[in-house]
Motif scaffolding. Sequence first.
Motif, PDB file in Angstrom:
ATOM      1  N   PHE A 190      46.658  34.405  37.126  1.00  0.00           N
ATOM      2  CA  PHE A 190      45.804  35.285  36.341  1.00  0.00           C
ATOM      3  C   PHE A 190      44.344  35.236  36.768  1.00  0.00           C
ATOM      4  N   LEU A 191      43.981  34.339  37.668  1.00  0.00           N
ATOM      5  CA  LEU A 191      42.584  34.137  38.030  1.00  0.00           C
ATOM      6  C   LEU A 191      42.297  34.686  39.414  1.00  0.00           C
ATOM      7  N   PHE A 214      37.343  35.690  34.032  1.00  0.00           N
ATOM      8  CA  PHE A 214      38.044  36.952  33.841  1.00  0.00           C
ATOM      9  C   PHE A 214      39.528  36.747  34.137  1.00  0.00           C
ATOM     10  N   LEU A 215      40.361  37.375  33.341  1.00  0.00           N
ATOM     11  CA  LEU A 215      41.808  37.301  33.518  1.00  0.00           C
ATOM     12  C   LEU A 215      42.319  38.626  34.075  1.00  0.00           C
ATOM     13  N   TYR A 216      43.241  38.510  35.026  1.00  0.00           N
ATOM     14  CA  TYR A 216      43.877  39.673  35.640  1.00  0.00           C
ATOM     15  C   TYR A 216      45.387  39.565  35.450  1.00  0.00           C
ATOM     16  N   GLU A 217      46.060  40.653  35.688  1.00  0.00           N
ATOM     17  CA  GLU A 217      47.519  40.616  35.657  1.00  0.00           C
ATOM     18  C   GLU A 217      48.025  39.704  36.773  1.00  0.00           C
ATOM     19  N   PRO A 218      49.207  39.103  36.604  1.00  0.00           N
ATOM     20  CA  PRO A 218      49.673  38.110  37.587  1.00  0.00           C
ATOM     21  C   PRO A 218      49.708  38.652  39.013  1.00  0.00           C
ATOM     22  N   ASN A 219      48.962  37.981  39.868  1.00  0.00           N
ATOM     23  CA  ASN A 219      48.940  38.281  41.312  1.00  0.00           C
ATOM     24  C   ASN A 219      48.530  39.732  41.585  1.00  0.00           C
ATOM     25  N   LEU A 223      42.895  44.214  41.224  1.00  0.00           N
ATOM     26  CA  LEU A 223      43.319  45.234  40.278  1.00  0.00           C
ATOM     27  C   LEU A 223      43.923  44.566  39.052  1.00  0.00           C
ATOM     28  N   GLY A 224      44.294  45.378  38.082  1.00  0.00           N
ATOM     29  CA  GLY A 224      44.967  44.877  36.900  1.00  0.00           C
ATOM     30  C   GLY A 224      44.113  43.982  36.023  1.00  0.00           C
TER      31      GLY A 224
END
Length: 351
Positions: A190-191, A214-219, A223-224
């Motif tokens: 998520f990072l 900040f958190l992102y969608e997995p991998n 984006l995401g």
Amino acid sequence: AEGSKEDALWHRTKGLIYTPAFINQRRAEIETLSKAYKTVNGNKRAFQTLPRHLRRRAMSHNVHRVPRRLRDKATREVIRSEGEDAKLNGSTTTRKKNRRWKRRPPYLLREYERRTRNNCWLETHIWHTKRFVMASMWNYRIAYKCSDKNQRSIYNSVCNFVTIQDVSYMELVEFVSPTAQSIFSLFQPFLSPLDFLSFKSPVYFNSGRVGKTFLYEPNAYPLGFLAPTQFLWTLSSKPKNQNTTDNTPDHYTLCIWLHPSIIERTLQIISQSLLLQQSQDDKQQVILRQLKDEVLKFEILGPRANDILRSVLKVPKDLAFLPDIENLTDPEQKNKQLINFWNRKSLLKKF
């Protein structure tokens, strides 16, 4: 043509009107007018329909102060309001409730439950309602705008003194695990790989400092994007025995704060990743706990924030890793000691 006939009839009768015929012709208009007069539009009470120069303060509870033409209507309103209060309190007898009766704890509790049915109140709600314009956002009642014209004083406080803000609407989520590596592996997808000040950074791990990331969608980086978050590490140590010198933590806890507008989607994705991780490796035991409305959070901003906290809060003296600033008398030396302690280089030396 009809207008000319009426004009001719008017001149022929020399301005006299035959009352029965005139009323029969305008019966529909009279019925509409009387119905509109009896119908109450909006939430106004009887005395509120009067002009302001005719209103009196006692009209709200004393119907004899209301003019006679509106007294019957005001009496019906008082009877109806007493019946609604009786239903709210669960009693069949109606009684006039004064301020002392309304300040009783059971009444306040029922009133609080009724008013927080749709929007949750913060702990500082009563204080803010007297000074701010409240708004309903994210199922909370939040102070939106100050009622006074004090923008300049707030700006001066931010620049020269200190301000405090209640951000308890930010929801807290805990991740508890016996090992820190389990939490690291859970949040690694998520990072951002370029973020060196995230959960793994020694600046925040076991230092008591709150970090931001900040958190992102997995991998899916870059984006995401999911949500910005604040995090804090807390460690629970085992009880020390006299014969052992083991100071290893019993479990590691990662606390993250998420905005209420994005918490449902973020927790759904994190829960799916957690189930996938546990299915692949049974040793990776991470417990997720959502502590909604259980922990308060205040943000203190301003150049004198440390001075205010130091004058209000007392640091326990058994914390050996804190600098000894209580014996210093010069305030400038105290500030220098605190700045040196929270400096990133000094923290990196400790790890």
